[in-house]
Write a protein that holds these residues in place. Structure first.
Motif, PDB file in Angstrom:
ATOM      1  N   ILE A  65      42.863  46.995  43.653  1.00 41.58           N
ATOM      2  CA  ILE A  65      43.061  46.196  44.862  1.00 41.58           C
ATOM      3  C   ILE A  65      43.462  44.789  44.418  1.00 41.58           C
ATOM      4  CG2 ILE A  65      41.479  47.503  46.335  1.00 41.58           C
ATOM      5  CD1 ILE A  65      39.391  45.309  45.875  1.00 41.58           C
ATOM      6  N   LEU A  66      44.035  44.043  45.327  1.00 41.64           N
ATOM      7  CA  LEU A  66      44.422  42.670  45.021  1.00 41.64           C
ATOM      8  C   LEU A  66      43.178  41.815  44.853  1.00 41.64           C
ATOM      9  CD1 LEU A  66      47.339  42.166  47.564  1.00 41.64           C
ATOM     10  CD2 LEU A  66      47.518  42.732  45.139  1.00 41.64           C
ATOM     11  N   GLU A  67      43.205  40.919  43.902  1.00 37.35           N
ATOM     12  CA  GLU A  67      42.079  40.024  43.640  1.00 37.35           C
ATOM     13  C   GLU A  67      41.919  38.988  44.762  1.00 37.35           C
ATOM     14  OE1 GLU A  67      38.881  38.596  41.409  1.00 37.35           O
ATOM     15  OE2 GLU A  67      40.170  40.180  40.640  1.00 37.35           O
ATOM     16  N   LYS A  68      43.044  38.596  45.365  1.00 37.71           N
ATOM     17  CA  LYS A  68      43.021  37.634  46.475  1.00 37.71           C
ATOM     18  C   LYS A  68      44.046  38.074  47.504  1.00 37.71           C
ATOM     19  CE  LYS A  68      45.624  34.542  43.459  1.00 37.71           C
ATOM     20  NZ  LYS A  68      45.596  33.260  42.794  1.00 37.71           N
ATOM     21  N   PRO A  69      44.054  37.469  48.684  1.00 37.15           N
ATOM     22  CA  PRO A  69      45.016  37.882  49.713  1.00 37.15           C
ATOM     23  C   PRO A  69      46.466  37.793  49.213  1.00 37.15           C
ATOM     24  CG  PRO A  69      43.390  36.380  50.640  1.00 37.15           C
ATOM     25  CD  PRO A  69      43.166  36.402  49.155  1.00 37.15           C
ATOM     26  N   ALA A  70      47.273  38.735  49.654  1.00 36.48           N
ATOM     27  CA  ALA A  70      48.679  38.795  49.234  1.00 36.48           C
ATOM     28  C   ALA A  70      49.404  37.488  49.520  1.00 36.48           C
ATOM     29  CB  ALA A  70      49.382  39.959  49.921  1.00 36.48           C
ATOM     30  N   SER A  71      49.047  36.825  50.603  1.00 33.83           N
ATOM     31  CA  SER A  71      49.709  35.571  50.969  1.00 33.83           C
ATOM     32  C   SER A  71      49.460  34.457  49.953  1.00 33.83           C
ATOM     33  CB  SER A  71      49.246  35.122  52.355  1.00 33.83           C
ATOM     34  OG  SER A  71      47.847  34.903  52.355  1.00 33.83           O
ATOM     35  N   GLU A  72      48.459  34.619  49.118  1.00 35.34           N
ATOM     36  CA  GLU A  72      48.143  33.608  48.109  1.00 35.34           C
ATOM     37  C   GLU A  72      48.733  33.924  46.732  1.00 35.34           C
ATOM     38  OE1 GLU A  72      43.963  32.719  47.942  1.00 35.34           O
ATOM     39  OE2 GLU A  72      43.785  32.763  50.122  1.00 35.34           O
ATOM     40  N   ILE A  73      49.376  35.073  46.608  1.00 30.79           N
ATOM     41  CA  ILE A  73      49.960  35.464  45.327  1.00 30.79           C
ATOM     42  C   ILE A  73      51.457  35.185  45.357  1.00 30.79           C
ATOM     43  CG2 ILE A  73      50.381  37.365  43.721  1.00 30.79           C
ATOM     44  CD1 ILE A  73      47.829  38.681  44.811  1.00 30.79           C
ATOM     45  N   LYS A  74      51.916  34.383  44.408  1.00 29.57           N
ATOM     46  CA  LYS A  74      53.332  34.040  44.327  1.00 29.57           C
ATOM     47  C   LYS A  74      54.048  34.997  43.387  1.00 29.57           C
ATOM     48  CE  LYS A  74      52.372  29.149  44.902  1.00 29.57           C
ATOM     49  NZ  LYS A  74      52.475  27.820  44.288  1.00 29.57           N
ATOM     50  N   LEU A  75      55.330  35.189  43.620  1.00 29.73           N
ATOM     51  CA  LEU A  75      56.132  36.016  42.714  1.00 29.73           C
ATOM     52  C   LEU A  75      56.061  35.488  41.293  1.00 29.73           C
ATOM     53  CD1 LEU A  75      59.388  36.878  44.689  1.00 29.73           C
ATOM     54  CD2 LEU A  75      57.610  38.432  43.929  1.00 29.73           C
ATOM     55  N   SER A  76      56.061  34.190  41.160  1.00 32.76           N
ATOM     56  CA  SER A  76      56.009  33.595  39.820  1.00 32.76           C
ATOM     57  C   SER A  76      54.712  33.961  39.097  1.00 32.76           C
ATOM     58  CB  SER A  76      56.171  32.078  39.895  1.00 32.76           C
ATOM     59  OG  SER A  76      55.134  31.506  40.663  1.00 32.76           O
ATOM     60  N   ASN A  77      53.601  34.127  39.838  1.00 29.75           N
ATOM     61  CA  ASN A  77      52.347  34.560  39.224  1.00 29.75           C
ATOM     62  C   ASN A  77      52.493  35.944  38.606  1.00 29.75           C
ATOM     63  OD1 ASN A  77      50.700  33.174  42.057  1.00 29.75           O
ATOM     64  ND2 ASN A  77      50.761  32.246  40.035  1.00 29.75           N
ATOM     65  N   ILE A  78      53.189  36.821  39.300  1.00 28.77           N
ATOM     66  CA  ILE A  78      53.374  38.198  38.831  1.00 28.77           C
ATOM     67  C   ILE A  78      54.343  38.233  37.656  1.00 28.77           C
ATOM     68  CG2 ILE A  78      54.166  40.502  39.478  1.00 28.77           C
ATOM     69  CD1 ILE A  78      53.449  39.688  42.425  1.00 28.77           C
ATOM     70  N   ILE A  79      55.466  37.576  37.820  1.00 26.71           N
ATOM     71  CA  ILE A  79      56.526  37.616  36.811  1.00 26.71           C
ATOM     72  C   ILE A  79      56.083  36.938  35.512  1.00 26.71           C
ATOM     73  CG2 ILE A  79      58.861  36.826  36.271  1.00 26.71           C
ATOM     74  CD1 ILE A  79      59.439  37.200  39.309  1.00 26.71           C
ATOM     75  N   ASN A  80      55.279  35.891  35.613  1.00 32.27           N
ATOM     76  CA  ASN A  80      54.859  35.144  34.431  1.00 32.27           C
ATOM     77  C   ASN A  80      53.642  35.733  33.741  1.00 32.27           C
ATOM     78  OD1 ASN A  80      56.923  33.255  34.578  1.00 32.27           O
ATOM     79  ND2 ASN A  80      55.784  32.011  36.031  1.00 32.27           N
ATOM     80  N   VAL A  81      53.206  36.912  34.150  1.00 32.73           N
ATOM     81  CA  VAL A  81      52.030  37.517  33.534  1.00 32.73           C
ATOM     82  C   VAL A  81      52.177  37.581  32.017  1.00 32.73           C
ATOM     83  CG1 VAL A  81      50.753  39.674  33.290  1.00 32.73           C
ATOM     84  CG2 VAL A  81      51.203  38.752  35.542  1.00 32.73           C
TER      85      VAL A  81
END
Length: 87
Positions: A65-81
């Motif tokens: 599950i998502l750690e926080k609401p989807a609205s708080e997750i930016k694409l850059s957070n995902i891409i920069n993993v």
């Protein structure tokens, strides 16, 4: 330029966000819906979990599950993993 791993990470996170109301989602479900190799998803989700973007639960009803609401997750957070973008 976005790498394949980066694109798949974004697709998997979008799938997770759109199905979040049903509880934890298994990587097998995401793999089948998005046509992404399960082994590839496992590699990606280890990194997403380490960066606190997703959390996992074990057992027969386990999954991610998502750690926080989807609205708080930016694409850059995902891409920069882990440099999922080529410079």
């Amino acid at each position: 330029k976005l790498t394949t791993k980066g694109r798949y990470a974004v697709m998997a996170m979008a799938d997770l966000a759109s199905n979040t109301n049903t509880g934890p989602i298994s990587l097998t479900e995401i793999s089948l819906r998005q046509n992404i190799s399960l082994a590839y998803l496992e590699q990606i989700f280890i990194k997403l979990k380490n960066k606190k973007l997703v959390k996992s639960s074990r057992g027969t009803t386990g999954g991610y599950i998502l750690e926080k609401p989807a609205s708080e997750i930016k694409l850059s957070n995902i891409i920069n993993v882990e440099r999922l973008v080529r410079i």
